[in-house]
Design a protein around this motif. Structure first.
Motif, mmCIF file in Angstrom:
data_model
loop_
_atom_site.group_PDB
_atom_site.id
_atom_site.type_symbol
_atom_site.label_atom_id
_atom_site.label_comp_id
_atom_site.label_asym_id
_atom_site.label_seq_id
_atom_site.Cartn_x
_atom_site.Cartn_y
_atom_site.Cartn_z
ATOM 1 N N PRO A 1 -44.948 -27.482 16.060
ATOM 2 C CA PRO A 1 -45.530 -26.172 16.345
ATOM 3 C C PRO A 1 -45.491 -25.853 17.832
ATOM 4 O O PRO A 1 -45.507 -26.756 18.681
ATOM 5 C CB PRO A 1 -46.973 -26.312 15.849
ATOM 6 C CG PRO A 1 -47.253 -27.770 15.972
ATOM 7 C CD PRO A 1 -45.968 -28.477 15.677
ATOM 8 N N GLU A 2 -45.443 -24.582 18.130
ATOM 9 C CA GLU A 2 -45.470 -24.154 19.525
ATOM 10 C C GLU A 2 -46.776 -24.565 20.190
ATOM 11 O O GLU A 2 -46.828 -24.844 21.377
ATOM 12 C CB GLU A 2 -45.294 -22.638 19.590
ATOM 13 C CG GLU A 2 -45.159 -22.083 20.995
ATOM 14 C CD GLU A 2 -44.906 -20.589 20.995
ATOM 15 O OE1 GLU A 2 -44.218 -20.103 21.907
ATOM 16 O OE2 GLU A 2 -45.386 -19.902 20.068
ATOM 17 N N LYS A 3 -47.842 -24.630 19.375
ATOM 18 C CA LYS A 3 -49.149 -25.064 19.861
ATOM 19 C C LYS A 3 -49.854 -25.771 18.726
ATOM 20 O O LYS A 3 -49.849 -25.295 17.590
ATOM 21 C CB LYS A 3 -49.973 -23.856 20.328
ATOM 22 C CG LYS A 3 -51.338 -24.212 20.875
ATOM 23 C CD LYS A 3 -52.086 -22.956 21.303
ATOM 24 C CE LYS A 3 -53.471 -23.305 21.849
ATOM 25 N NZ LYS A 3 -54.219 -22.085 22.236
ATOM 26 N N SER B 1 -55.173 -31.983 12.840
ATOM 27 C CA SER B 1 -54.236 -33.025 13.247
ATOM 28 C C SER B 1 -53.006 -32.428 13.911
ATOM 29 O O SER B 1 -52.683 -31.254 13.727
ATOM 30 C CB SER B 1 -53.818 -33.849 12.013
ATOM 31 O OG SER B 1 -53.259 -33.010 11.025
ATOM 32 N N ARG B 2 -52.339 -33.259 14.689
ATOM 33 C CA ARG B 2 -51.085 -32.864 15.351
ATOM 34 C C ARG B 2 -49.938 -33.338 14.468
ATOM 35 O O ARG B 2 -49.741 -34.536 14.317
ATOM 36 C CB ARG B 2 -51.008 -33.511 16.726
ATOM 37 C CG ARG B 2 -52.156 -33.141 17.667
ATOM 38 C CD ARG B 2 -52.168 -34.026 18.912
ATOM 39 N NE ARG B 2 -52.647 -35.372 18.623
ATOM 40 C CZ ARG B 2 -52.574 -36.397 19.480
ATOM 41 N NH1 ARG B 2 -51.983 -36.236 20.653
ATOM 42 N NH2 ARG B 2 -53.043 -37.579 19.151
ATOM 43 N N GLU B 3 -49.184 -32.413 13.887
ATOM 44 C CA GLU B 3 -48.167 -32.796 12.900
ATOM 45 C C GLU B 3 -46.782 -32.279 13.281
ATOM 46 O O GLU B 3 -46.627 -31.131 13.683
ATOM 47 C CB GLU B 3 -48.562 -32.286 11.511
ATOM 48 C CG GLU B 3 -49.913 -32.821 11.048
ATOM 49 C CD GLU B 3 -50.176 -32.593 9.584
ATOM 50 O OE1 GLU B 3 -49.223 -32.648 8.788
ATOM 51 O OE2 GLU B 3 -51.354 -32.370 9.222
ATOM 52 N N VAL B 4 -45.794 -33.171 13.142
ATOM 53 C CA VAL B 4 -44.401 -32.829 13.407
ATOM 54 C C VAL B 4 -43.550 -33.408 12.278
ATOM 55 O O VAL B 4 -44.023 -34.233 11.496
ATOM 56 C CB VAL B 4 -43.923 -33.390 14.763
ATOM 57 C CG1 VAL B 4 -44.798 -32.882 15.906
ATOM 58 C CG2 VAL B 4 -43.901 -34.919 14.753
ATOM 59 N N SER B 5 -42.295 -32.964 12.196
ATOM 60 C CA SER B 5 -41.362 -33.483 11.187
ATOM 61 C C SER B 5 -40.119 -34.013 11.872
ATOM 62 O O SER B 5 -39.604 -33.375 12.794
ATOM 63 C CB SER B 5 -40.980 -32.378 10.195
ATOM 64 O OG SER B 5 -42.111 -31.934 9.479
ATOM 65 N N HIS C 1 -57.831 -35.915 17.098
ATOM 66 C CA HIS C 1 -56.700 -35.206 16.494
ATOM 67 C C HIS C 1 -55.557 -36.188 16.236
ATOM 68 O O HIS C 1 -54.708 -36.401 17.105
ATOM 69 C CB HIS C 1 -56.230 -34.067 17.405
ATOM 70 C CG HIS C 1 -57.306 -33.076 17.723
ATOM 71 N ND1 HIS C 1 -58.082 -33.185 18.860
ATOM 72 C CD2 HIS C 1 -57.743 -31.981 17.049
ATOM 73 C CE1 HIS C 1 -58.951 -32.177 18.872
ATOM 74 N NE2 HIS C 1 -58.778 -31.443 17.793
ATOM 75 N N PRO C 2 -55.537 -36.807 15.060
ATOM 76 C CA PRO C 2 -54.458 -37.757 14.740
ATOM 77 C C PRO C 2 -53.091 -37.110 14.856
ATOM 78 O O PRO C 2 -52.931 -35.903 14.619
ATOM 79 C CB PRO C 2 -54.761 -38.139 13.284
ATOM 80 C CG PRO C 2 -56.209 -37.829 13.096
ATOM 81 C CD PRO C 2 -56.491 -36.642 13.960
ATOM 82 N N PHE C 3 -52.122 -37.923 15.227
ATOM 83 C CA PHE C 3 -50.737 -37.465 15.355
ATOM 84 C C PHE C 3 -49.978 -37.968 14.134
ATOM 85 O O PHE C 3 -49.957 -39.165 13.860
ATOM 86 C CB PHE C 3 -50.122 -38.024 16.640
ATOM 87 C CG PHE C 3 -48.820 -37.398 17.027
ATOM 88 C CD1 PHE C 3 -48.767 -36.386 17.969
ATOM 89 C CD2 PHE C 3 -47.637 -37.814 16.440
ATOM 90 C CE1 PHE C 3 -47.567 -35.805 18.335
ATOM 91 C CE2 PHE C 3 -46.422 -37.245 16.786
ATOM 92 C CZ PHE C 3 -46.388 -36.238 17.741
ATOM 93 N N ILE C 4 -49.353 -37.055 13.386
ATOM 94 C CA ILE C 4 -48.681 -37.418 12.140
ATOM 95 C C ILE C 4 -47.228 -36.973 12.185
ATOM 96 O O ILE C 4 -46.940 -35.818 12.489
ATOM 97 C CB ILE C 4 -49.379 -36.773 10.927
ATOM 98 C CG1 ILE C 4 -50.843 -37.231 10.856
ATOM 99 C CG2 ILE C 4 -48.650 -37.124 9.632
ATOM 100 C CD1 ILE C 4 -51.649 -36.521 9.783
#
Length: 337
Positions: free
Chosen positions: A149-151, A156-160, A175-178
């Motif tokens: 996400p841009e922000k 939680s902080r999520e990326v793919s 804020h877990p990072f996933i």
């Protein structure tokens, strides 16, 4: 007029998107029975396709009354004398705009804003460094893709990730990072680790610092099954086809070295080595004898060096030789052509 055109014109009217000419046409047609029937059918379709949580009658009636007074009644009086049609018009707009308004009224919370998503894609032969909104750093490998996400929001902080990347995650216990990689999720609070998640290949998560939890989907989108909780120097391998996993030890420095372009191979087949080099250098590597693919090597090379130098190291180690230049190379047995 065709039913599809009638329907489109009605929807435009309810969204206040009609031109002046279309507005005159709609007001004239809505006095006719077939247009009232078209409105009935449109309402029934929308209700059939929409599901939502129950809403208290008092809140629904009050909001509906205020919505009609503001948006519907000024537009339809004295065109529609039927109270049911006035309610139907309000109902159609209410459906079109979304029942989430009711939920927000009940809970007292605002609907979270939709975050803009960014995507970084590396072709073969290219690596990149990405700074995420929370200051986490991602070293994205060749032929790999990261979506984020841009922000980051309040949760939680999520990326793919598709492909491979080394993560240095900023610490944030709240804020877990996933990282989502197909059916596998890797969850951390603040640590550094590497993920290999190429489609059709065995996925690996290797930890350099901190603690990492790795889960996979358990067939239900709301349920996860634990694969491993890793500490520094551990790697978990997940085989999606065989549905098996195993945990082993890995050299921590070799994990860190990857982000600097160092490629570490531990008892790796030449087939796997060639595949890695093809991504790193954007080349095609072939073998004049298929049996060569099963040779195994343990070595470290730097992807910033010319490929010819890397192939020299490999061939000297395995008593082979190579030919080729540009984007095509062939590894041969001694005496081969």
């Amino acid at each position: 007029m065709k039913d599809a055109i009638k329907r489109e014109l009605l929807i435009k009217y309810m969204h206040e998107q009609c031109s002046a000419a279309e507005m005159i046409q709609v007001k004239e047609f809505l006095t006719q029975p077939e247009w009232q029937q078209a409105l009935d059918e449109l309402l029934e379709d929308d209700f059939a396709q929409f599901t939502t949580d129950a809403v208290p009658d008092g809140l629904s009636a009050d909001w509906n009354r205020r919505f009609k007074q503001k948006h519907i009644l000024p537009a339809i009086q004295p065109l529609w004398r039927s109270a049911w049609l006035q309610y139907a018009a309000a109902g159609l707009l209410l459906i079109t705009l979304g029942f989430y308004f009711f939920k927000n009224q009940i809970s007292g919370t605002r609907q979270p804003p939709v975050m803009a998503m960014l995507e970084k894609v590396n072709p073969r032969g290219q690596r990149s460094q990405i700074i995420l909104p929370d200051s986490s750093v991602v070293y994205l490998g060749a032929e790999s893709k990261l979506r984020f996400p841009e922000k980051f929001g309040e949760g939680s902080r999520e990326v793919s990730l598709t492909g491979e990347a080394f993560f240095e995650v900023a610490k944030d216990k709240k804020h877990p990072f996933i990282i989502h990689s197909g059916a596998v999720q890797t969850r951390v609070l603040g640590t550094s680790f590497k993920i290999d998640a190429f489609p059709g290949k065995i996925m690996t998560v290797s930890v350099a610092t901190g603690k990492v939890r790795v889960d996979r989907d358990a067939g239900d989108k709301n349920k996860l099954k634990a694969l491993a909780v890793l500490i520094p120097g551990q790697v978990v391998k997940w085989d999606e086809v065989a549905q098996t996993s195993c945990i082993s030890q890995v050299d921590i420095q070799s994990i860190r070295d990857w982000k600097d372009g160092n490629l570490n191979f531990v008892s790796a087949s030449l087939a796997d080595v060639a595949e890695t080099l093809e991504r790193a250098y954007n080349v095609k590597i072939t073998f004049n004898d298929s049996r060569i693919k099963n040779y195994h090597v343990t070595l470290m090379v730097n992807a910033s060096n010319p490929l010819s130098r890397t192939l020299d190291i490999i061939c000297n180690t395995t008593h082979l030789k190579f030919k080729g230049s540009g984007r095509s190379f062939n590894i041969l047995k001694n005496g081969g052509r």
